[in-house]
Enzyme design. Structure first.
Site, PDB file in Angstrom:
ATOM      1  N   LYS A 156       1.427   1.920   7.387  1.00 39.20           N
ATOM      2  CA  LYS A 156       1.788   1.110   8.555  1.00 39.20           C
ATOM      3  C   LYS A 156       2.672   1.897   9.512  1.00 39.20           C
ATOM      4  CE  LYS A 156       0.707  -2.307   9.543  1.00 39.20           C
ATOM      5  NZ  LYS A 156      -0.486  -2.587  10.387  1.00 39.20           N
ATOM      6  N   ASN A 211      -0.526  -7.286   8.628  1.00 39.13           N
ATOM      7  CA  ASN A 211      -0.976  -6.290   7.640  1.00 39.13           C
ATOM      8  C   ASN A 211      -1.736  -7.001   6.518  1.00 39.13           C
ATOM      9  OD1 ASN A 211       1.496  -7.481   6.769  1.00 39.13           O
ATOM     10  ND2 ASN A 211       1.871  -5.796   5.345  1.00 39.13           N
ATOM     11  N   HIS A 262      -0.938   1.481  16.332  1.00 44.31           N
ATOM     12  CA  HIS A 262      -1.146   0.273  17.145  1.00 44.31           C
ATOM     13  C   HIS A 262      -0.072   0.150  18.220  1.00 44.31           C
ATOM     14  CE1 HIS A 262      -4.314  -1.045  14.423  1.00 44.31           C
ATOM     15  NE2 HIS A 262      -3.500  -0.889  13.405  1.00 44.31           N
ATOM     16  N   GLU A 283      -6.148   4.643  13.893  1.00 50.49           N
ATOM     17  CA  GLU A 283      -7.050   3.680  14.537  1.00 50.49           C
ATOM     18  C   GLU A 283      -7.740   4.201  15.780  1.00 50.49           C
ATOM     19  OE1 GLU A 283      -3.032   2.873  16.467  1.00 50.49           O
ATOM     20  OE2 GLU A 283      -3.748   3.332  14.444  1.00 50.49           O
ATOM     21  N   ARG A 342       0.834  -1.196   0.000  1.00 50.66           N
ATOM     22  CA  ARG A 342       0.000   0.000   0.000  1.00 50.66           C
ATOM     23  C   ARG A 342       0.878   1.258   0.000  1.00 50.66           C
ATOM     24  NH1 ARG A 342      -3.635  -1.596   5.129  1.00 50.66           N
ATOM     25  NH2 ARG A 342      -1.613  -2.526   5.683  1.00 50.66           N
ATOM     26  N   ASP A 398     -20.811 -12.500  20.320  1.00 45.89           N
ATOM     27  CA  ASP A 398     -20.625 -11.118  20.756  1.00 45.89           C
ATOM     28  C   ASP A 398     -21.324 -10.945  22.097  1.00 45.89           C
ATOM     29  OD1 ASP A 398     -19.751  -8.395  18.979  1.00 45.89           O
ATOM     30  OD2 ASP A 398     -20.944  -8.017  20.776  1.00 45.89           O
ATOM     31  N   ALA A 417      -7.063  -9.519  14.991  1.00 48.33           N
ATOM     32  CA  ALA A 417      -6.697  -8.555  16.038  1.00 48.33           C
ATOM     33  C   ALA A 417      -5.201  -8.542  16.329  1.00 48.33           C
ATOM     34  CB  ALA A 417      -7.472  -8.875  17.323  1.00 48.33           C
ATOM     35  N   ASP A 431      -2.744  -6.958  15.138  1.00 46.36           N
ATOM     36  CA  ASP A 431      -2.151  -5.615  15.234  1.00 46.36           C
ATOM     37  C   ASP A 431      -2.210  -5.074  16.654  1.00 46.36           C
ATOM     38  OD1 ASP A 431      -1.081  -4.862  12.790  1.00 46.36           O
ATOM     39  OD2 ASP A 431      -3.009  -4.292  11.957  1.00 46.36           O
ATOM     40  N   VAL A 485     -12.079  -9.210  17.660  1.00 45.48           N
ATOM     41  CA  VAL A 485     -12.445  -8.396  18.817  1.00 45.48           C
ATOM     42  C   VAL A 485     -11.501  -7.205  18.909  1.00 45.48           C
ATOM     43  CG1 VAL A 485     -12.615  -8.330  21.323  1.00 45.48           C
ATOM     44  CG2 VAL A 485     -13.446 -10.318  20.066  1.00 45.48           C
ATOM     45  N   TYR A 495      -1.300   4.512  10.758  1.00 37.40           N
ATOM     46  CA  TYR A 495      -1.644   3.523  11.781  1.00 37.40           C
ATOM     47  C   TYR A 495      -0.443   3.353  12.704  1.00 37.40           C
ATOM     48  CZ  TYR A 495      -5.762   1.973   9.115  1.00 37.40           C
ATOM     49  OH  TYR A 495      -6.971   1.909   8.463  1.00 37.40           O
TER      50      TYR A 495
END
Length: 371
Positions: A75, A300, A96, A118, A15, A198, A268, A270, A239, A94
């Site tokens: 990233k 990624n 994280h 994020e 990307r 959930d 999840a 990341d 989640v 991003y």
């Protein structure tokens, strides 16, 4: 403002922080854009496309970082990129940070201001800059899960959609948010049997209404979850706790209760992953086996489909990039409390409460930074 677009250097990351169309918008607003040569190759955007959009080309990342007031990436910056950041420079990407203390320390040491895609919010309580990549990752989770289930790849040898006379595979999706919903759409489209777990009753009602019996939406008690896991062929971890590390939903001791060859796809990862045995992998080497269970934990995932992902991400990030460039980051954040939620690091301090709590670091409140 001088805006820099470097080439992404994370493993198999194709990307780019801004496509030529976005560059054209930034230039139209009076900003100068410096793009590293070859940065758009992964999405089929040539250097000529960028110059036609009004960008100036630079040889190497060092020139881009040195010549820019704001860096726009996809990233999180790798160690060598963190070393290029400086005081009074804005990073928009991003991050994280919750599961990544090394990156947090490197950003703090640089003195830069870092705004994370994020943790930016919206009026509906959503995460508008995370949503497009969550949509891609949710759909990809079923695609890569289906391939991983092939026996030659270490899986059970189950076709998710089944065939006449043979039942379909069972997909269990943990989390009914954007990732979970998109994963369920793909799985039901393939003809799989789908269970979504959930703990939000309003969300379960919404999911039930959307799928109208094509997927089961179940309240995620411990007992209900383990019953579903034990019967699953593919489990998707979807989640998210905004800004914080993901909760561990399947412990190593639980793996013995799963079918040998069952596939876990941890979207999840990341944020540290929602399975205890998860560890980040790359597109080059995406899977590993623990106790007979195949794990897919690429950090990624959307990077594998960079054309779709870049344009989807740019559609979401461009209005915020324009606000930051047009007004400056402080005024833009004062004017938009949701954008201010994206501020994670400033002048050597952590400004995101969830990140500070997870990493055990002092918190400098955004309000204090913005005055």
């Amino acid at each position: 403002m001088r805006i820099g677009i470097p080439t992404e250097i994370k493993n198999h990351e194709y990307r780019v922080g801004m496509a030529p169309a976005g560059v054209s918008e930034l230039v139209h607003h009076g900003h100068s854009v410096l793009v590293q040569r070859g940065a758009g190759a992964g999405i089929g955007a040539s250097d000529a496309d960028y110059t036609a959009a009004g960008a100036t080309l630079a040889d190497g990342a060092q020139a881009v970082f040195a010549g820019s007031d704001m860096i726009i990436k996809v990233k999180e910056p790798q160690p060598q990129e963190c070393a290029l950041l400086r005081k009074d420079q804005l990073l928009f990407t991003y991050l994280h940070l919750a599961p990544d203390p090394q990156q947090a320390q490197a950003l703090m040491a640089s003195g830069c201001t870092a705004i994370a895609y994020e943790t930016i919010t919206d009026d509906r309580g959503g995460l508008p800059l995370l949503a497009p990549m969550s949509e891609v990752a949710g759909r990809m989770a079923i695609q890569v899960g289906a391939v991983s289930l092939q026996k030659a790849n270490g899986g059970l040898g189950v076709l998710l959609g089944g065939v006449p006379g043979v039942p379909p595979g069972h997909v269990v999706i943990v989390g009914g948010g954007v990732v979970g919903y998109q994963a369920a759409l793909m799985a039901t489209g393939l003809g799989a049997r789908v269970t979504i777990l959930d703990r939000s009753l309003p969300r379960l009602r919404w999911l039930d209404d959307q799928f109208k019996g094509r997927a089961q939406a179940i309240y995620a008690t411990q007992q209900a979850s383990m019953t579903a896991f034990a019967d699953a062929d593919l489990i998707v971890g979807a989640v998210l706790v905004p800004g914080a590390a993901a909760p561990k939903l399947i412990r190593r001791a639980d793996l013995s209760r799963l079918k040998p060859g069952c596939v876990l796809v941890d979207v999840a990862i990341d944020q540290g992953g929602c399975f205890e045995t998860s560890r980040a992998t790359t597109h080059q080497d995406p899977t590993f086996v623990v106790d007979g269970i195949l794990h897919y934990c690429v950090a990624n995932m959307p990077g594998a489909v960079p054309r779709t992902s870049t344009h989807a991400l740019n559609n979401a990030t461009l209005p915020y990039a324009l606000a930051l460039a047009d007004k400056g980051w402080q005024t833009a954040c004062r004017d938009n409390a949701h954008l201010a939620r994206g501020l994670n690091v400033h002048a050597g301090a952590i400004t995101c409460p969830e990140v500070a709590q997870e990493l055990g670091l002092p918190l400098t409140r955004v309000e204090a930074v913005l005055g």
